[in-house]
Design a protein around this motif. Structure first.
Motif, PDB file in Angstrom:
ATOM      1  N   ASN A  39      -2.493   7.712  -6.210  1.00  0.00           N
ATOM      2  CA  ASN A  39      -4.043   7.616  -6.847  1.00  0.00           C
ATOM      3  C   ASN A  39      -4.023   6.416  -7.498  1.00  0.00           C
ATOM      4  O   ASN A  39      -4.601   6.193  -8.534  1.00  0.00           O
ATOM      5  CB  ASN A  39      -4.432   8.751  -7.438  1.00  0.00           C
ATOM      6  N   LEU A  40      -3.479   5.142  -6.873  1.00  0.00           N
ATOM      7  CA  LEU A  40      -3.701   3.668  -7.571  1.00  0.00           C
ATOM      8  C   LEU A  40      -4.730   2.980  -6.752  1.00  0.00           C
ATOM      9  O   LEU A  40      -5.070   3.269  -5.928  1.00  0.00           O
ATOM     10  CB  LEU A  40      -2.284   3.021  -7.464  1.00  0.00           C
ATOM     11  N   ALA A  41      -5.306   2.133  -7.792  1.00  0.00           N
ATOM     12  CA  ALA A  41      -6.117   1.033  -7.279  1.00  0.00           C
ATOM     13  C   ALA A  41      -5.986  -0.273  -7.389  1.00  0.00           C
ATOM     14  O   ALA A  41      -6.355  -0.996  -8.380  1.00  0.00           O
ATOM     15  CB  ALA A  41      -7.423   1.564  -8.020  1.00  0.00           C
ATOM     16  N   PRO A  42      -5.120  -1.075  -6.358  1.00  0.00           N
ATOM     17  CA  PRO A  42      -5.075  -2.463  -6.542  1.00  0.00           C
ATOM     18  C   PRO A  42      -6.300  -3.126  -6.132  1.00  0.00           C
ATOM     19  O   PRO A  42      -7.060  -2.868  -5.255  1.00  0.00           O
ATOM     20  CB  PRO A  42      -3.970  -2.414  -5.265  1.00  0.00           C
ATOM     21  N   GLU A  43      -6.782  -4.067  -6.959  1.00  0.00           N
ATOM     22  CA  GLU A  43      -7.644  -4.996  -6.702  1.00  0.00           C
ATOM     23  C   GLU A  43      -7.213  -5.975  -5.571  1.00  0.00           C
ATOM     24  O   GLU A  43      -6.129  -6.571  -5.418  1.00  0.00           O
ATOM     25  CB  GLU A  43      -7.779  -5.875  -7.935  1.00  0.00           C
ATOM     26  N   LYS A  44      -8.223  -6.218  -4.577  1.00  0.00           N
ATOM     27  CA  LYS A  44      -8.121  -7.187  -3.696  1.00  0.00           C
ATOM     28  C   LYS A  44      -7.967  -8.430  -3.999  1.00  0.00           C
ATOM     29  O   LYS A  44      -8.780  -9.150  -5.042  1.00  0.00           O
ATOM     30  CB  LYS A  44      -9.458  -7.036  -2.653  1.00  0.00           C
ATOM     31  N   PRO A  45      -6.989  -9.299  -3.469  1.00  0.00           N
ATOM     32  CA  PRO A  45      -6.465 -10.550  -3.757  1.00  0.00           C
ATOM     33  C   PRO A  45      -7.689 -11.463  -3.120  1.00  0.00           C
ATOM     34  O   PRO A  45      -8.503 -11.210  -2.359  1.00  0.00           O
ATOM     35  CB  PRO A  45      -5.199 -10.989  -3.486  1.00  0.00           C
ATOM     36  N   ALA A  46      -7.899 -12.732  -3.830  1.00  0.00           N
ATOM     37  CA  ALA A  46      -8.582 -13.891  -3.222  1.00  0.00           C
ATOM     38  C   ALA A  46      -8.492 -14.118  -1.973  1.00  0.00           C
ATOM     39  O   ALA A  46      -9.461 -14.292  -1.001  1.00  0.00           O
ATOM     40  CB  ALA A  46      -8.678 -15.063  -4.319  1.00  0.00           C
ATOM     41  N   SER A  47      -7.147 -14.358  -1.529  1.00  0.00           N
ATOM     42  CA  SER A  47      -6.784 -14.807  -0.347  1.00  0.00           C
ATOM     43  C   SER A  47      -6.971 -13.807   0.830  1.00  0.00           C
ATOM     44  O   SER A  47      -6.776 -12.356   0.286  1.00  0.00           O
ATOM     45  CB  SER A  47      -5.415 -15.445  -0.143  1.00  0.00           C
ATOM     46  N   ILE A  48      -7.042 -14.103   2.186  1.00  0.00           N
ATOM     47  CA  ILE A  48      -7.400 -12.968   2.975  1.00  0.00           C
ATOM     48  C   ILE A  48      -5.795 -12.364   3.625  1.00  0.00           C
ATOM     49  O   ILE A  48      -6.012 -11.380   3.373  1.00  0.00           O
ATOM     50  CB  ILE A  48      -8.058 -13.536   4.235  1.00  0.00           C
ATOM     51  N   ASP A  49      -5.005 -13.364   3.580  1.00  0.00           N
ATOM     52  CA  ASP A  49      -3.787 -12.668   3.850  1.00  0.00           C
ATOM     53  C   ASP A  49      -3.024 -12.203   2.919  1.00  0.00           C
ATOM     54  O   ASP A  49      -3.157 -12.498   1.809  1.00  0.00           O
ATOM     55  CB  ASP A  49      -2.925 -13.774   4.868  1.00  0.00           C
ATOM     56  N   PHE A  50      -2.250 -11.060   3.120  1.00  0.00           N
ATOM     57  CA  PHE A  50      -1.549 -10.544   1.994  1.00  0.00           C
ATOM     58  C   PHE A  50      -0.153  -9.835   2.571  1.00  0.00           C
ATOM     59  O   PHE A  50       0.001  -8.661   2.801  1.00  0.00           O
ATOM     60  CB  PHE A  50      -2.365  -9.298   1.566  1.00  0.00           C
ATOM     61  N   PRO A  51       0.680 -10.963   2.487  1.00  0.00           N
ATOM     62  CA  PRO A  51       2.253 -10.295   3.000  1.00  0.00           C
ATOM     63  C   PRO A  51       2.875  -9.518   1.767  1.00  0.00           C
ATOM     64  O   PRO A  51       2.933  -9.460   0.926  1.00  0.00           O
ATOM     65  CB  PRO A  51       2.874 -11.578   3.021  1.00  0.00           C
ATOM     66  N   ALA A  52       3.217  -8.249   2.490  1.00  0.00           N
ATOM     67  CA  ALA A  52       3.713  -7.299   1.506  1.00  0.00           C
ATOM     68  C   ALA A  52       4.655  -6.381   2.340  1.00  0.00           C
ATOM     69  O   ALA A  52       4.463  -6.118   3.554  1.00  0.00           O
ATOM     70  CB  ALA A  52       2.829  -6.437   0.824  1.00  0.00           C
ATOM     71  N   THR A  53       5.636  -5.682   1.593  1.00  0.00           N
ATOM     72  CA  THR A  53       6.581  -4.534   2.171  1.00  0.00           C
ATOM     73  C   THR A  53       6.770  -3.675   1.187  1.00  0.00           C
ATOM     74  O   THR A  53       6.609  -4.081   0.109  1.00  0.00           O
ATOM     75  CB  THR A  53       7.790  -5.081   2.444  1.00  0.00           C
ATOM     76  N   LEU A  54       6.821  -2.152   1.540  1.00  0.00           N
ATOM     77  CA  LEU A  54       7.272  -1.104   0.663  1.00  0.00           C
ATOM     78  C   LEU A  54       8.200  -0.290   1.393  1.00  0.00           C
ATOM     79  O   LEU A  54       7.929   0.289   2.776  1.00  0.00           O
ATOM     80  CB  LEU A  54       5.707  -0.580   0.651  1.00  0.00           C
ATOM     81  N   GLU A  55       9.054   0.258   0.619  1.00  0.00           N
ATOM     82  CA  GLU A  55       9.966   1.231   0.891  1.00  0.00           C
ATOM     83  C   GLU A  55       9.907   2.529   0.218  1.00  0.00           C
ATOM     84  O   GLU A  55       9.709   2.345  -1.315  1.00  0.00           O
ATOM     85  CB  GLU A  55      11.422   0.698   0.836  1.00  0.00           C
TER      86      GLU A  55
END
Length: 325
Positions: A39-55
């Motif tokens: 139940n976290l709430a990350p804020e949307k960044p200014a840029s459109i693209d968002f490179p990310a990985t999660l394991e």
């Protein structure tokens, strides 16, 4: 959009925004992080693209979450914390970049390599500063798993555990070992290391907050693990001394000798054993078929070829060239 993660085992799930439409990348990541965490709430960044990985790697009743991403802010408000039944603690190892963890009554700065502990029941905001990349290994700890190690459980205040001058190096060594090996270790081994790490964290927090902690032999086990890990990472260094290992772990040379003696060995015997085992494996490896035996021995820290050959035969009963076959 539906969220699908890739599973390489029954314990490991992974998500990546690679291949996701740029305008959908952050929404995909936000759903993934809320599934892996709570139940976290990350804020949307200014840029459109968002490179990310999660394991997400399951470790018994807990989990290790590894994230790599770009600059963003994540919140966990008090209402969200209060509405979530699965309370837990987070032990975060910063792998890259730096951030501020803001709470109502305090603020912590966390730089790369530092480890911070905080309670999901408290509202918080994690603000990552401008950088090209960020990374974190976050250990998700069920509340009871840590509280039962404290003789006087209470609200755990956010703490930079790695600052502990005595236990900090051991905690860092254990956390880094778990982060590097959790996915490929047998689950029973990762759970044991997880428990050792919690023992160290509980003791460190209790020392800092002047609370009591139950005595446990796991502290000695964790220190022994740190000693062995320090030896493994330096094993090819010529002239490796016990003082090098003691300094890297943050304990005395005498304590290194004592821990190894409890396992029925000495520093020199353990070092010799591990080097000979490494050389024996390299000699049988087809990739090393064209390498000179002396070159392999020197690469493992031996300074004299005659000394190496004599010790190798004592250990394996044959000369190195006969072992290679």
């Amino acid at each position: 959009m539906p969220l699908t993660g890739q599973s390489s085992s029954d314990r490991l799930q992974s998500w990546s925004t690679h291949g996701i439409k740029s305008t959908d990348q952050f929404a995909y990541f936000r759903e993934a992080i809320c599934r892996a965490f709570t139940n976290l709430a990350p804020e949307k960044p200014a840029s459109i693209d968002f490179p990310a990985t999660l394991e997400h790697i399951r470790i018994g009743c807990g989990a290790l979450n590894r994230l790599a991403y770009k600059n963003y802010v994540v919140h966990r408000s008090l209402p969200k914390a209060a509405s979530t039944s699965a309370r837990c603690f987070y032990l975060n190892l910063k792998l890259a970049g730096d951030c501020n963890i803001r709470l109502a009554d305090r603020e912590l700065r966390q730089d790369s390599g530092q480890i911070a502990l905080f309670d999901s029941a408290r509202g918080f905001a994690i603000e990552h500063k401008k950088s090209s990349s960020f990374g974190v290994a976050s250990l998700q700890i069920p509340t009871e798993a840590l509280n039962q190690r404290l003789s006087t459980p209470d609200d755990v205040l956010p703490t930079r555990i790695s600052d502990d001058p005595v236990l900090g190096p051991l905690i860092a060594m254990s956390m880094k070992t778990l982060n590097l090996n959790a996915a490929r270790m047998a689950e029973i081994d990762s759970v044991k290391l997880f428990d050792v790490l919690l023992d160290l964290v509980a003791l460190s927090y209790s020392r800092r907050e002047y609370r009591g902690v139950r005595e446990t032999s796991s502290i000695a086990h964790a220190t022994t693990l740190a000693v062995h890990q320090a030896i493994e990472t330096r094993i090819r260094k010529p002239g490796l001394q016990v003082s090098d290992i003691a300094a890297s772990v943050g304990i005395s040379e005498r304590y290194v000798h004592m821990l190894l003696a409890k396992n029925g060995t000495t520093f020199s015997d353990h070092l010799m054993q591990r080097r000979l085992e490494g050389i024996a494996a390299d000699l049988r490896d087809p990739k090393n078929a064209s390498r000179d035996i002396g070159s392999i021995a020197f690469d493992w820290g031996f300074a004299e070829l005659s000394h190496f050959s004599r010790r190798f035969k004592q250990r394996f009963g044959v000369r190195p060239r006969d072992w290679r076959g």
